[in-house]
Design a protein around this motif. Structure first.
Motif, PDB file in Angstrom:
ATOM      1  N   LEU A 193       0.746  -1.064   0.187  1.00 52.91           N
ATOM      2  CA  LEU A 193       0.053  -0.447  -0.136  1.00 52.91           C
ATOM      3  C   LEU A 193       1.065   1.272   0.171  1.00 52.91           C
ATOM      4  CD1 LEU A 193      -2.785  -1.090   2.621  1.00 52.91           C
ATOM      5  CD2 LEU A 193      -2.956  -0.871   0.104  1.00 52.91           C
ATOM      6  N   ARG A 194       1.627   1.327   1.359  1.00 48.43           N
ATOM      7  CA  ARG A 194       2.788   2.182   1.278  1.00 48.43           C
ATOM      8  C   ARG A 194       3.682   2.867  -0.407  1.00 48.43           C
ATOM      9  NH1 ARG A 194       4.961  -0.187   5.618  1.00 48.43           N
ATOM     10  NH2 ARG A 194       7.086  -0.598   4.706  1.00 48.43           N
ATOM     11  N   ALA A 195       3.947   1.437  -0.898  1.00 49.47           N
ATOM     12  CA  ALA A 195       4.142   1.749  -3.098  1.00 49.47           C
ATOM     13  C   ALA A 195       3.527   2.075  -3.491  1.00 49.47           C
ATOM     14  CB  ALA A 195       4.345   0.097  -2.606  1.00 49.47           C
ATOM     15  N   SER A 196       1.526   2.265  -2.989  1.00 48.21           N
ATOM     16  CA  SER A 196       1.505   3.012  -4.534  1.00 48.21           C
ATOM     17  C   SER A 196       1.293   3.978  -4.470  1.00 48.21           C
ATOM     18  CB  SER A 196       0.042   2.613  -3.828  1.00 48.21           C
ATOM     19  OG  SER A 196      -0.449   3.073  -2.849  1.00 48.21           O
ATOM     20  N   GLY A 197       1.970   4.833  -3.360  1.00 50.82           N
ATOM     21  CA  GLY A 197       2.639   5.952  -3.731  1.00 50.82           C
ATOM     22  C   GLY A 197       1.183   7.361  -3.068  1.00 50.82           C
ATOM     23  N   ASN A 198       0.286   6.498  -3.374  1.00 47.72           N
ATOM     24  CA  ASN A 198      -1.327   7.713  -3.033  1.00 47.72           C
ATOM     25  C   ASN A 198      -1.515   7.847  -1.509  1.00 47.72           C
ATOM     26  OD1 ASN A 198      -4.363   7.591  -3.093  1.00 47.72           O
ATOM     27  ND2 ASN A 198      -4.409   7.578  -4.591  1.00 47.72           N
ATOM     28  N   ALA A 199      -1.320   8.871  -0.851  1.00 47.65           N
ATOM     29  CA  ALA A 199      -1.762   9.307   0.421  1.00 47.65           C
ATOM     30  C   ALA A 199      -2.474   8.974   1.068  1.00 47.65           C
ATOM     31  CB  ALA A 199      -1.440  10.445   0.352  1.00 47.65           C
ATOM     32  N   PHE A 200      -3.887   8.857   0.131  1.00 46.76           N
ATOM     33  CA  PHE A 200      -5.267   8.251   0.374  1.00 46.76           C
ATOM     34  C   PHE A 200      -5.850   6.265   0.738  1.00 46.76           C
ATOM     35  CE2 PHE A 200      -6.466  12.549  -1.581  1.00 46.76           C
ATOM     36  CZ  PHE A 200      -6.888  12.985   0.039  1.00 46.76           C
ATOM     37  N   ILE A 201      -4.568   5.637  -0.641  1.00 49.60           N
ATOM     38  CA  ILE A 201      -4.423   4.429  -0.594  1.00 49.60           C
ATOM     39  C   ILE A 201      -3.814   4.937   0.741  1.00 49.60           C
ATOM     40  CG2 ILE A 201      -3.466   2.733  -1.022  1.00 49.60           C
ATOM     41  CD1 ILE A 201      -4.201   3.393  -3.909  1.00 49.60           C
ATOM     42  N   VAL A 202      -2.435   4.735   1.409  1.00 47.60           N
ATOM     43  CA  VAL A 202      -1.982   4.558   2.173  1.00 47.60           C
ATOM     44  C   VAL A 202      -2.182   4.876   3.618  1.00 47.60           C
ATOM     45  CG1 VAL A 202       0.643   5.165   3.313  1.00 47.60           C
ATOM     46  CG2 VAL A 202       0.365   5.263   0.947  1.00 47.60           C
ATOM     47  N   SER A 203      -3.171   5.976   3.751  1.00 41.65           N
ATOM     48  CA  SER A 203      -4.423   5.876   4.532  1.00 41.65           C
ATOM     49  C   SER A 203      -4.381   4.737   5.625  1.00 41.65           C
ATOM     50  CB  SER A 203      -4.858   7.341   4.882  1.00 41.65           C
ATOM     51  OG  SER A 203      -6.373   6.609   4.536  1.00 41.65           O
ATOM     52  N   LEU A 204      -5.721   3.667   4.304  1.00 41.60           N
ATOM     53  CA  LEU A 204      -5.952   2.777   4.907  1.00 41.60           C
ATOM     54  C   LEU A 204      -5.134   1.522   5.475  1.00 41.60           C
ATOM     55  CD1 LEU A 204      -8.150   2.804   1.884  1.00 41.60           C
ATOM     56  CD2 LEU A 204      -8.673   3.278   3.868  1.00 41.60           C
ATOM     57  N   THR A 205      -3.627   2.027   5.485  1.00 40.55           N
ATOM     58  CA  THR A 205      -2.781   0.400   5.690  1.00 40.55           C
ATOM     59  C   THR A 205      -2.994   0.113   7.362  1.00 40.55           C
ATOM     60  OG1 THR A 205      -1.220   1.628   4.862  1.00 40.55           O
ATOM     61  CG2 THR A 205      -0.808   0.310   6.918  1.00 40.55           C
ATOM     62  N   SER A 206      -3.509   0.627   7.851  1.00 35.56           N
ATOM     63  CA  SER A 206      -4.325   0.237   9.259  1.00 35.56           C
ATOM     64  C   SER A 206      -4.929  -0.428   9.472  1.00 35.56           C
ATOM     65  CB  SER A 206      -3.921   1.347  10.730  1.00 35.56           C
ATOM     66  OG  SER A 206      -5.215   2.492  10.762  1.00 35.56           O
ATOM     67  N   GLY A 207      -5.769  -0.460   8.785  1.00 36.46           N
ATOM     68  CA  GLY A 207      -7.621  -1.138   8.445  1.00 36.46           C
ATOM     69  C   GLY A 207      -7.420  -2.326   7.684  1.00 36.46           C
ATOM     70  N   VAL A 208      -6.553  -2.124   6.025  1.00 30.32           N
ATOM     71  CA  VAL A 208      -6.433  -3.202   5.125  1.00 30.32           C
ATOM     72  C   VAL A 208      -5.694  -3.941   6.608  1.00 30.32           C
ATOM     73  CG1 VAL A 208      -5.137  -4.223   3.659  1.00 30.32           C
ATOM     74  CG2 VAL A 208      -6.562  -2.335   3.653  1.00 30.32           C
ATOM     75  N   GLY A 209      -4.342  -3.366   6.959  1.00 28.06           N
ATOM     76  CA  GLY A 209      -3.172  -4.544   7.912  1.00 28.06           C
ATOM     77  C   GLY A 209      -4.330  -5.263   9.423  1.00 28.06           C
ATOM     78  N   ALA A 210      -5.463  -4.601   9.684  1.00 33.01           N
ATOM     79  CA  ALA A 210      -6.226  -5.180  10.321  1.00 33.01           C
ATOM     80  C   ALA A 210      -7.163  -6.341  10.123  1.00 33.01           C
ATOM     81  CB  ALA A 210      -6.995  -4.430  11.493  1.00 33.01           C
ATOM     82  N   ALA A 211      -7.699  -6.358   8.733  1.00 40.12           N
ATOM     83  CA  ALA A 211      -7.979  -7.030   7.842  1.00 40.12           C
ATOM     84  C   ALA A 211      -7.704  -8.248   8.039  1.00 40.12           C
ATOM     85  CB  ALA A 211      -9.649  -6.635   6.607  1.00 40.12           C
ATOM     86  N   VAL A 212      -6.806  -8.004   7.222  1.00 38.34           N
ATOM     87  CA  VAL A 212      -5.616  -8.916   6.836  1.00 38.34           C
ATOM     88  C   VAL A 212      -5.577 -10.013   7.913  1.00 38.34           C
ATOM     89  CG1 VAL A 212      -3.589 -10.304   6.388  1.00 38.34           C
ATOM     90  CG2 VAL A 212      -4.962  -7.994   4.799  1.00 38.34           C
ATOM     91  N   SER A 213      -4.943  -9.262   9.201  1.00 33.68           N
ATOM     92  CA  SER A 213      -3.923 -10.369  10.325  1.00 33.68           C
ATOM     93  C   SER A 213      -5.625 -10.656  10.767  1.00 33.68           C
ATOM     94  CB  SER A 213      -4.024  -9.540  11.480  1.00 33.68           C
ATOM     95  OG  SER A 213      -3.279  -9.893  12.505  1.00 33.68           O
ATOM     96  N   TRP A 214      -7.076  -9.831  10.780  1.00 37.17           N
ATOM     97  CA  TRP A 214      -7.848 -10.591  11.666  1.00 37.17           C
ATOM     98  C   TRP A 214      -8.296 -11.975  11.021  1.00 37.17           C
ATOM     99  CZ3 TRP A 214      -8.598 -11.085  16.663  1.00 37.17           C
ATOM    100  CH2 TRP A 214      -8.110 -10.406  17.521  1.00 37.17           C
ATOM    101  N   THR A 215      -8.769 -11.402  10.081  1.00 36.73           N
ATOM    102  CA  THR A 215      -9.467 -13.289   8.773  1.00 36.73           C
ATOM    103  C   THR A 215      -8.553 -14.281   8.928  1.00 36.73           C
ATOM    104  OG1 THR A 215      -8.385 -11.856   6.347  1.00 36.73           O
ATOM    105  CG2 THR A 215     -10.826 -11.130   7.289  1.00 36.73           C
ATOM    106  N   THR A 216      -6.926 -13.988   8.750  1.00 36.01           N
ATOM    107  CA  THR A 216      -5.677 -15.046   8.577  1.00 36.01           C
ATOM    108  C   THR A 216      -6.007 -15.320  10.358  1.00 36.01           C
ATOM    109  OG1 THR A 216      -4.529 -13.681   7.250  1.00 36.01           O
ATOM    110  CG2 THR A 216      -3.467 -15.555   8.581  1.00 36.01           C
ATOM    111  N   ILE A 217      -6.065 -14.477  11.302  1.00 36.67           N
ATOM    112  CA  ILE A 217      -6.523 -16.001  13.253  1.00 36.67           C
ATOM    113  C   ILE A 217      -8.178 -16.650  12.182  1.00 36.67           C
ATOM    114  CG2 ILE A 217      -7.594 -15.138  15.011  1.00 36.67           C
ATOM    115  CD1 ILE A 217      -5.280 -13.012  14.927  1.00 36.67           C
ATOM    116  N   TYR A 218      -9.102 -15.826  12.208  1.00 39.54           N
ATOM    117  CA  TYR A 218     -10.583 -16.256  12.038  1.00 39.54           C
ATOM    118  C   TYR A 218     -10.338 -17.723  11.214  1.00 39.54           C
ATOM    119  CZ  TYR A 218     -15.352 -16.396  10.787  1.00 39.54           C
ATOM    120  OH  TYR A 218     -16.723 -17.131  10.790  1.00 39.54           O
ATOM    121  N   LYS A 219      -9.371 -17.772   9.833  1.00 37.46           N
ATOM    122  CA  LYS A 219      -9.887 -18.773   9.607  1.00 37.46           C
ATOM    123  C   LYS A 219      -9.009 -20.126  10.104  1.00 37.46           C
ATOM    124  CE  LYS A 219      -7.734 -16.215   5.684  1.00 37.46           C
ATOM    125  NZ  LYS A 219      -6.879 -16.332   4.253  1.00 37.46           N
ATOM    126  N   GLN A 220      -8.439 -20.000  10.750  1.00 34.66           N
ATOM    127  CA  GLN A 220      -7.188 -21.174  11.254  1.00 34.66           C
ATOM    128  C   GLN A 220      -8.499 -21.385  13.154  1.00 34.66           C
ATOM    129  OE1 GLN A 220      -2.576 -20.594  10.541  1.00 34.66           O
ATOM    130  NE2 GLN A 220      -3.252 -18.401  10.695  1.00 34.66           N
TER     131      GLN A 220
END
Length: 257
Positions: free
Chosen positions: A171-198
């Motif tokens: 997301l940081r590599a996208s170079g778009n400040a608005f997309i980068v601002s979603l980092t914590s939310g997307v990161g949390a979504a990735v983490s919690w869905t991974t935990i949920y699946k297992q």
């Protein structure tokens, strides 16, 4: 005298830390009840005095907990009305705490679908931009994260943190400040869905090769391939999550039909 002051300062600091943990716990418990539907939009929570007495906590701790929930859009407090549960449209859905509360139990089917829908909108486009704009530093971060995922596996916290870092670096590599601002939310979504699946069984397949394809496309500066690889990654993650859900309990009527 200085020793007494030092001891008093340490005691005050300890009390503040305990208070922080306490109102955070209260906020979590109330937040879970709200996002799970136990408290519905429009419901009025117990008043400060009644709630603090029932929970056996100070009014200050309860008040701070309500402020946390209000900051996340879950409740709204008004004079002479009290603290009312807000409509879902006002919830800060990508707040890491709110996401963790949603995944405390079985998430609503629609919410889960909506979450992956958002990821399929944002992450493939971000990957395409990353393929055109990424720096060597961001590419190194993605590669290091891949190595961490392979070393620790997604069954461990270290592996899941590496997974989060992979998506964050992309997301940081996208170079778009608005997309980068979603980092914590997307990161949390990735983490919690991974935990949920297992939560019941180990992952049925290894998702690291999917991440490797995204990395290779970004490294090759191929936006079309990066978009396709990331879309495929998210779609497979959604399939894994859906397959891991507990089967719906049949009602008496459905059992007879």
């Amino acid at each position: 005298m200085s020793n007494k002051k030092s001891m008093a300062a340490k005691a005050n600091a300890k009390a503040r830390r305990k208070s922080l943990r306490l109102h955070g716990t209260i906020a979590r418990d109330l937040g879970v009840l709200i996002v799970s539907g136990r408290y519905k939009p429009g419901d009025i929570l117990n008043g400060e005095i009644d709630a603090s007495d029932r929970l056996q906590v100070s009014r200050t701790a309860y008040r701070e907990a309500v402020r946390i929930l209000a900051a996340k859009g879950l409740v709204e407090s008004r004079p002479k009305v009290g603290t009312r549960v807000s409509p879902q449209a006002r919830w800060h859905m990508l707040d890491p705490d709110v996401l963790s509360w949603i995944f405390e139990f079985e998430p609503d089917d629609t919410l889960l679908s909506n979450l992956f829908e958002l990821r399929k909108i944002v992450e493939p486009e971000a990957a395409a931009l990353a393929a055109m704009r990424r720096s060597d530093e961001e590419l190194d971060a993605m590669e290091k994260a891949l190595e961490g995922m392979a070393t620790h596996t997604l069954a461990s916290e270290a592996g899941r943190l590496a997974d989060q870092e992979f998506h964050s670096a992309m997301l940081r590599a996208s170079g778009n400040a608005f997309i980068v601002s979603l980092t914590s939310g997307v990161g949390a979504a990735v983490s919690w869905t991974t935990i949920y699946k297992q939560r019941q069984n180990p992952l049925r397949r290894d998702p690291i090769p999917d991440h490797q394809k995204v990395f290779e496309a970004v490294k090759a500066s191929d936006p079309k391939a990066a978009h396709a690889a990331m879309l495929n990654l998210v779609e497979l993650a959604q399939m894994d999550t859906t397959n891991s859900r507990k089967p719906k309990t049949k009602t008496a009527n459905s059992a007879r039909s």
